[in-house]
Design an enzyme around this catalytic site. Sequence first.
Site, PDB file in Angstrom:
ATOM      1  N   GLY A  91       0.820  -1.203   0.000  1.00 36.47           N
ATOM      2  CA  GLY A  91       0.000   0.000   0.000  1.00 36.47           C
ATOM      3  C   GLY A  91       0.858   1.259   0.000  1.00 36.47           C
ATOM      4  O   GLY A  91       1.277   1.708  -1.052  1.00 36.47           O
ATOM      5  N   SER A 143       5.480  -5.394  -2.604  1.00 35.22           N
ATOM      6  CA  SER A 143       5.170  -4.002  -2.883  1.00 35.22           C
ATOM      7  C   SER A 143       5.648  -3.101  -1.736  1.00 35.22           C
ATOM      8  O   SER A 143       6.827  -3.120  -1.418  1.00 35.22           O
ATOM      9  CB  SER A 143       3.673  -3.848  -3.147  1.00 35.22           C
ATOM     10  N   TYR A 144       4.757  -2.328  -1.102  1.00 36.29           N
ATOM     11  CA  TYR A 144       5.211  -1.480   0.014  1.00 36.29           C
ATOM     12  C   TYR A 144       5.645  -2.313   1.218  1.00 36.29           C
ATOM     13  O   TYR A 144       6.293  -1.797   2.130  1.00 36.29           O
ATOM     14  CB  TYR A 144       4.128  -0.474   0.420  1.00 36.29           C
ATOM     15  N   ASP A 172       6.713  -6.270 -14.272  1.00 37.01           N
ATOM     16  CA  ASP A 172       6.125  -5.249 -13.413  1.00 37.01           C
ATOM     17  C   ASP A 172       6.764  -3.902 -13.716  1.00 37.01           C
ATOM     18  O   ASP A 172       7.986  -3.762 -13.681  1.00 37.01           O
ATOM     19  CB  ASP A 172       6.364  -5.626 -11.947  1.00 37.01           C
ATOM     20  N   HIS A 174       3.446  -7.572 -10.920  1.00 36.27           N
ATOM     21  CA  HIS A 174       3.735  -7.023  -9.600  1.00 36.27           C
ATOM     22  C   HIS A 174       3.459  -8.018  -8.477  1.00 36.27           C
ATOM     23  O   HIS A 174       4.213  -8.111  -7.518  1.00 36.27           O
ATOM     24  CB  HIS A 174       2.894  -5.755  -9.408  1.00 36.27           C
TER      25      HIS A 174
END
Length: 499
Positions: free
Chosen positions: A90, A189-190, A423, A476
């Site tokens: 996120g 991701s985050y 990605d 991703h």
Amino acid sequence: MASSVSSSSSTFLLLVVVAAAYFAGSFCRAAPAGAQVTSLPGFAGGKLPSKHYAGYVTVDESHGRRLFYYLVESERDPAKDPLVLWLNGGPGCSSFDGFVYEHGPFNFESGGSAGSLPKLHLNPYSWSKVSSVIYLDSPAGVGLSYSKNVSDYETGDLKTAADSHTFLLKWFQLYPEFLKNPFYIAGESYAGVYVPTLSHEVVKGIHEGVKPAINFKGYMVGNGVCDTAFDGNALVPFAHGMALISEDIYKEANTACQGNYWNGSSADCEEALSKVDTAVEELNIYDILEPCYHGTNVNKSRVPQSFKDLGATSKPLPVRTRMTGRAWPLRAPVRDGRVPSWQELAVSAPSGVPCMSDVVATAWLNNDNVRSAIHAEPVSSIGPWLLCTDQLDFRHDAGSMIVYHKNLTSQGYPALIYSGDHDMCVPHTGTEAWTSSLGYGVIDSWRPWFVNEQVSGYTQGYEKGLTFATIKGAGHTVPEYKPQEALAFYSRWLAGSKL
């Protein structure tokens, strides 16, 4: 006398048999009462493939800050198999993203009509095939986690790591049977920030003798953010290598920006980068091979009519039309300070956040019966589940992750850093560059790795247990695109084998 001896012998033999069965085949449990998930709405397949538990852990009593978890025990040997904590990114996105769309025990099929409950089918490539997995919604305000004090939604990297560490300590008190299992932290991701910062807190706690003692063995990061400069300079070389921009556009950008794309300040650099943006703006940033749906209508020709249409070995049901992750605008890597929410990015983007639709997960997790089955607070109490919340005021306050990775690996904690090679959100070019920048010697030179005798990606192994790997053709969220290959590298790495 003979009768009495016979009776005693029988009783003794019975106790021996019971004890042998207990120690040979059972897993001594101390799970909190009422935490077991016994059935799931939408799953008509009978008994769950392994034991599931879910509920809340309060990480701050005074504020009523509670984090929601869902535990899927290993389908193989939960007493011995690794235990893995999974975190989505996120910041502000729920780890049910991983549960529903990536490597959870089920594939989800749309119910077919508005308001209908999705159907669940067993996922042959679930990561619970070889490990127990905890899916954690963190920080409070994300997914099914919440706080009674809205000030808790003003948070950041460091507070999130501290809360998640508190969660783990309390969780292991509730489930002490897992303390002896090898424990790993993983995410994407985050979570490229969440994973190393939480790992740092866990290791610090181990050094300080914090109890219960966590048997931490290493960590994994997939397509994760790491460092402003490395991430920010990754896109232009990626676009060039993938033939998304011409040689002329690449040379113009490289010359004008002098290789510093994320923070180019000259007018010539900005003009050159605008040409790059224009060339790639219509692509799905989460996977450049996948279509990007710019509206709410789904191309129904791509969605199977039934689960059986896919065949037993097909990839998970394509029930969403975009891949979630850190959706910052192009050329804007995570920097120190406040991080825009998903919804803010949607407002600021000309046509909204690219390729976004998460109808199936939303329908399932906002169903009252589902909430009751997994011991989550109802919608009427904490509001609807959202893939990515807009409640947080989140600050990136941990700086570059390179220092964290260096610290952890230098202490002997293995790390698998993997990238779906299509990605464009967090391109593999940046990840490959920063892993190399740690300065460790190469002990396993760049080579392909295989599944079913097919090249599934490339890998390079370094000293200190650091491994970098690509997954060919993945975007991703790697397990969503390449579930079989993802289970292969995951299980091999956890087993201590080379990919």
